[in-house]
Design a protein around this motif. Structure first.
Motif, PDB file in Angstrom:
ATOM      1  N   GLY A  29      39.774  45.545  40.771  1.00 11.32           N
ATOM      2  CA  GLY A  29      39.572  44.688  41.929  1.00 11.32           C
ATOM      3  C   GLY A  29      39.354  45.460  43.209  1.00 11.32           C
ATOM      4  O   GLY A  29      38.694  44.994  44.126  1.00 11.32           O
ATOM      5  N   ALA A  30      39.920  46.647  43.288  1.00 10.89           N
ATOM      6  CA  ALA A  30      39.932  47.389  44.546  1.00 10.89           C
ATOM      7  C   ALA A  30      38.852  48.460  44.672  1.00 10.89           C
ATOM      8  O   ALA A  30      38.513  48.845  45.783  1.00 10.89           O
ATOM      9  CB  ALA A  30      41.303  48.033  44.736  1.00 10.89           C
ATOM     10  N   VAL A  31      38.307  48.957  43.555  1.00 12.24           N
ATOM     11  CA  VAL A  31      37.326  50.042  43.659  1.00 12.24           C
ATOM     12  C   VAL A  31      36.054  49.560  44.343  1.00 12.24           C
ATOM     13  O   VAL A  31      35.746  48.374  44.349  1.00 12.24           O
ATOM     14  CB  VAL A  31      36.963  50.657  42.277  1.00 12.24           C
ATOM     15  CG1 VAL A  31      38.163  51.298  41.639  1.00 12.24           C
ATOM     16  CG2 VAL A  31      36.329  49.645  41.358  1.00 12.24           C
ATOM     17  N   ARG A  32      35.339  50.499  44.896  1.00 12.13           N
ATOM     18  CA  ARG A  32      34.079  50.177  45.574  1.00 12.13           C
ATOM     19  C   ARG A  32      32.918  50.352  44.602  1.00 12.13           C
ATOM     20  O   ARG A  32      32.921  51.254  43.784  1.00 12.13           O
ATOM     21  CB  ARG A  32      33.874  51.089  46.767  1.00 12.13           C
ATOM     22  CG  ARG A  32      34.876  50.841  47.848  1.00 12.13           C
ATOM     23  CD  ARG A  32      34.670  51.802  48.993  1.00 12.13           C
ATOM     24  NE  ARG A  32      35.808  51.751  49.878  1.00 12.13           N
ATOM     25  CZ  ARG A  32      35.729  51.436  51.159  1.00 12.13           C
ATOM     26  NH1 ARG A  32      34.572  51.175  51.701  1.00 12.13           N
ATOM     27  NH2 ARG A  32      36.807  51.405  51.897  1.00 12.13           N
ATOM     28  N   LEU A  38      32.806  47.194  37.172  1.00 16.00           N
ATOM     29  CA  LEU A  38      32.528  46.773  35.802  1.00 16.00           C
ATOM     30  C   LEU A  38      33.072  47.757  34.765  1.00 16.00           C
ATOM     31  O   LEU A  38      33.618  47.337  33.744  1.00 16.00           O
ATOM     32  CB  LEU A  38      31.029  46.558  35.623  1.00 16.00           C
ATOM     33  CG  LEU A  38      30.496  45.336  36.381  1.00 16.00           C
ATOM     34  CD1 LEU A  38      28.992  45.401  36.525  1.00 16.00           C
ATOM     35  CD2 LEU A  38      30.931  44.053  35.681  1.00 16.00           C
ATOM     36  N   TYR A  39      32.934  49.053  35.003  1.00 18.61           N
ATOM     37  CA  TYR A  39      33.459  50.037  34.041  1.00 18.61           C
ATOM     38  C   TYR A  39      34.979  49.992  33.967  1.00 18.61           C
ATOM     39  O   TYR A  39      35.563  50.015  32.877  1.00 18.61           O
ATOM     40  CB  TYR A  39      32.990  51.458  34.391  1.00 18.61           C
ATOM     41  CG  TYR A  39      31.544  51.730  34.044  1.00 18.61           C
ATOM     42  CD1 TYR A  39      31.041  51.465  32.772  1.00 18.61           C
ATOM     43  CD2 TYR A  39      30.668  52.258  34.984  1.00 18.61           C
ATOM     44  CE1 TYR A  39      29.714  51.708  32.448  1.00 18.61           C
ATOM     45  CE2 TYR A  39      29.334  52.510  34.675  1.00 18.61           C
ATOM     46  CZ  TYR A  39      28.869  52.234  33.404  1.00 18.61           C
ATOM     47  OH  TYR A  39      27.554  52.477  33.083  1.00 18.61           O
ATOM     48  N   ALA A 130      28.290  42.771  44.560  1.00 22.06           N
ATOM     49  CA  ALA A 130      29.709  43.031  44.296  1.00 22.06           C
ATOM     50  C   ALA A 130      30.605  41.941  44.873  1.00 22.06           C
ATOM     51  O   ALA A 130      31.583  41.539  44.242  1.00 22.06           O
ATOM     52  CB  ALA A 130      30.113  44.396  44.841  1.00 22.06           C
ATOM     53  N   GLU A 131      30.287  41.440  46.063  1.00 22.36           N
ATOM     54  CA  GLU A 131      31.147  40.416  46.667  1.00 22.36           C
ATOM     55  C   GLU A 131      31.098  39.114  45.873  1.00 22.36           C
ATOM     56  O   GLU A 131      32.132  38.494  45.614  1.00 22.36           O
ATOM     57  CB  GLU A 131      30.750  40.164  48.118  1.00 22.36           C
ATOM     58  CG  GLU A 131      31.728  39.260  48.831  1.00 22.36           C
ATOM     59  CD  GLU A 131      31.506  39.195  50.324  1.00 22.36           C
ATOM     60  OE1 GLU A 131      32.016  38.259  50.927  1.00 22.36           O
ATOM     61  OE2 GLU A 131      30.824  40.070  50.880  1.00 22.36           O
ATOM     62  N   ALA A 132      29.915  38.690  45.474  1.00 19.50           N
ATOM     63  CA  ALA A 132      29.786  37.484  44.644  1.00 19.50           C
ATOM     64  C   ALA A 132      30.508  37.679  43.314  1.00 19.50           C
ATOM     65  O   ALA A 132      31.159  36.763  42.806  1.00 19.50           O
ATOM     66  CB  ALA A 132      28.309  37.156  44.408  1.00 19.50           C
ATOM     67  N   MET A 133      30.408  38.878  42.773  1.00 26.11           N
ATOM     68  CA  MET A 133      31.092  39.183  41.526  1.00 26.11           C
ATOM     69  C   MET A 133      32.605  39.041  41.710  1.00 26.11           C
ATOM     70  O   MET A 133      33.291  38.446  40.875  1.00 26.11           O
ATOM     71  CB  MET A 133      30.726  40.603  41.077  1.00 26.11           C
ATOM     72  CG  MET A 133      31.266  40.959  39.717  1.00 26.11           C
ATOM     73  SD  MET A 133      30.611  42.502  39.051  1.00 26.11           S
ATOM     74  CE  MET A 133      30.982  43.652  40.329  1.00 26.11           C
ATOM     75  N   LEU A 169      41.937  42.129  48.620  1.00 24.58           N
ATOM     76  CA  LEU A 169      41.902  43.300  49.497  1.00 24.58           C
ATOM     77  C   LEU A 169      40.455  43.744  49.716  1.00 24.58           C
ATOM     78  O   LEU A 169      40.039  43.993  50.857  1.00 24.58           O
ATOM     79  CB  LEU A 169      42.695  44.439  48.842  1.00 24.58           C
ATOM     80  CG  LEU A 169      43.503  45.293  49.749  1.00 24.58           C
ATOM     81  CD1 LEU A 169      44.975  44.944  49.546  1.00 24.58           C
ATOM     82  CD2 LEU A 169      43.297  46.734  49.358  1.00 24.58           C
ATOM     83  N   ALA A 170      39.706  43.843  48.624  1.00 23.07           N
ATOM     84  CA  ALA A 170      38.307  44.270  48.718  1.00 23.07           C
ATOM     85  C   ALA A 170      37.459  43.235  49.457  1.00 23.07           C
ATOM     86  O   ALA A 170      36.575  43.588  50.240  1.00 23.07           O
ATOM     87  CB  ALA A 170      37.743  44.526  47.324  1.00 23.07           C
ATOM     88  N   LEU A 171      37.714  41.956  49.225  1.00 21.66           N
ATOM     89  CA  LEU A 171      36.973  40.910  49.936  1.00 21.66           C
ATOM     90  C   LEU A 171      37.276  40.949  51.426  1.00 21.66           C
ATOM     91  O   LEU A 171      36.388  40.778  52.257  1.00 21.66           O
ATOM     92  CB  LEU A 171      37.294  39.532  49.340  1.00 21.66           C
ATOM     93  CG  LEU A 171      36.678  39.267  47.967  1.00 21.66           C
ATOM     94  CD1 LEU A 171      37.335  38.061  47.303  1.00 21.66           C
ATOM     95  CD2 LEU A 171      35.171  39.084  48.077  1.00 21.66           C
ATOM     96  N   ARG A 172      38.517  41.215  51.769  1.00 24.44           N
ATOM     97  CA  ARG A 172      38.900  41.337  53.184  1.00 24.44           C
ATOM     98  C   ARG A 172      38.225  42.558  53.812  1.00 24.44           C
ATOM     99  O   ARG A 172      37.754  42.508  54.943  1.00 24.44           O
ATOM    100  CB  ARG A 172      40.426  41.436  53.298  1.00 24.44           C
ATOM    101  CG  ARG A 172      40.922  41.586  54.698  1.00 24.44           C
ATOM    102  CD  ARG A 172      40.717  40.297  55.489  1.00 24.44           C
ATOM    103  NE  ARG A 172      41.233  40.498  56.827  1.00 24.44           N
ATOM    104  CZ  ARG A 172      40.587  40.165  57.917  1.00 24.44           C
ATOM    105  NH1 ARG A 172      39.420  39.576  57.838  1.00 24.44           N
ATOM    106  NH2 ARG A 172      41.103  40.385  59.092  1.00 24.44           N
TER     107      ARG A 172
END
Length: 182
Positions: A29-32, A38-39, A130-133, A169-172
């Motif tokens: 969830g947090a990686v860029r 996906l991996y 990535a955000e939609a995902m 966190l990533a979405l924020r």
């Protein structure tokens, strides 16, 4: 009992696959970057698929196997600029496989939640952004939380919670970047 024997006894009680899946769930969830998400998510699904087999949760295990295949295919071929002709039909077939496996392994509500989670995850992996995902993975994680409560998988449920934390966190972080650029 020696310290070594005590350590071995404790290690035997720890669900290594669940613990590793938990760590990978947060990381996914947090990686860029879409491909990294996906991996790492495929590695997480591998851990929980094996954990579900151990628990006898056959629908969950089957959905995880599909998740690994979809995640790897999407990471390699799912970017918007490089999708081969078979990509769309592969994901359509995956959705049909989810429905068939849900019916074939039906065990009530756990199967329903696993099927819904898998369908949300298919939609997530099909996204080129990535955000939609991430938003689709929020839905998948919520459905999987229902499954994991019902099959009594504490590590998988904890993984759902930390995955959701990582996703938010990533979405924020994305929201802050967009605000700073505006």
């Amino acid at each position: 009992m020696s310290v070594f024997e005590s350590t071995i006894a404790v290690a035997g009680q720890v669900d290594v696959l669940g613990a590793l899946g938990l760590c990978l769930g947060f990381a996914s969830g947090a990686v860029r970057g879409r491909e990294r998400i996906l991996y790492v998510s495929a590695a997480c699904a591998t851990c929980f698929g094996l954990d579900y087999l151990r628990l006898g949760a056959s629908t969950g295990a089957a959905m995880c196997a599909l998740s690994v295949l979809q995640g790897l295919a999407s990471a390699r071929f799912g970017g918007a600029a490089r999708r081969p002709a078979w990509f769309g039909p592969f994901f359509a077939a995956s959705a049909m496989a989810v429905l068939a496996l849900t019916v074939a392994t039906w065990s009530g509500w756990p199967s329903a939640f696993a099927g819904i989670g898998a369908l949300c995850a298919i939609r997530a992996r099909f996204q080129a952004d990535a955000e939609a995902m991430r938003w689709n993975f929020v839905g998948a994680s919520l459905a999987w939380a229902g499954h994991n409560i019902l099959v009594a998988s504490p590590f998988a449920l904890a993984c759902d919670l930390v995955t959701l934390a990582g996703l938010f966190l990533a979405l924020r972080r994305s929201e802050r970047r967009r605000t700073a650029m505006a």
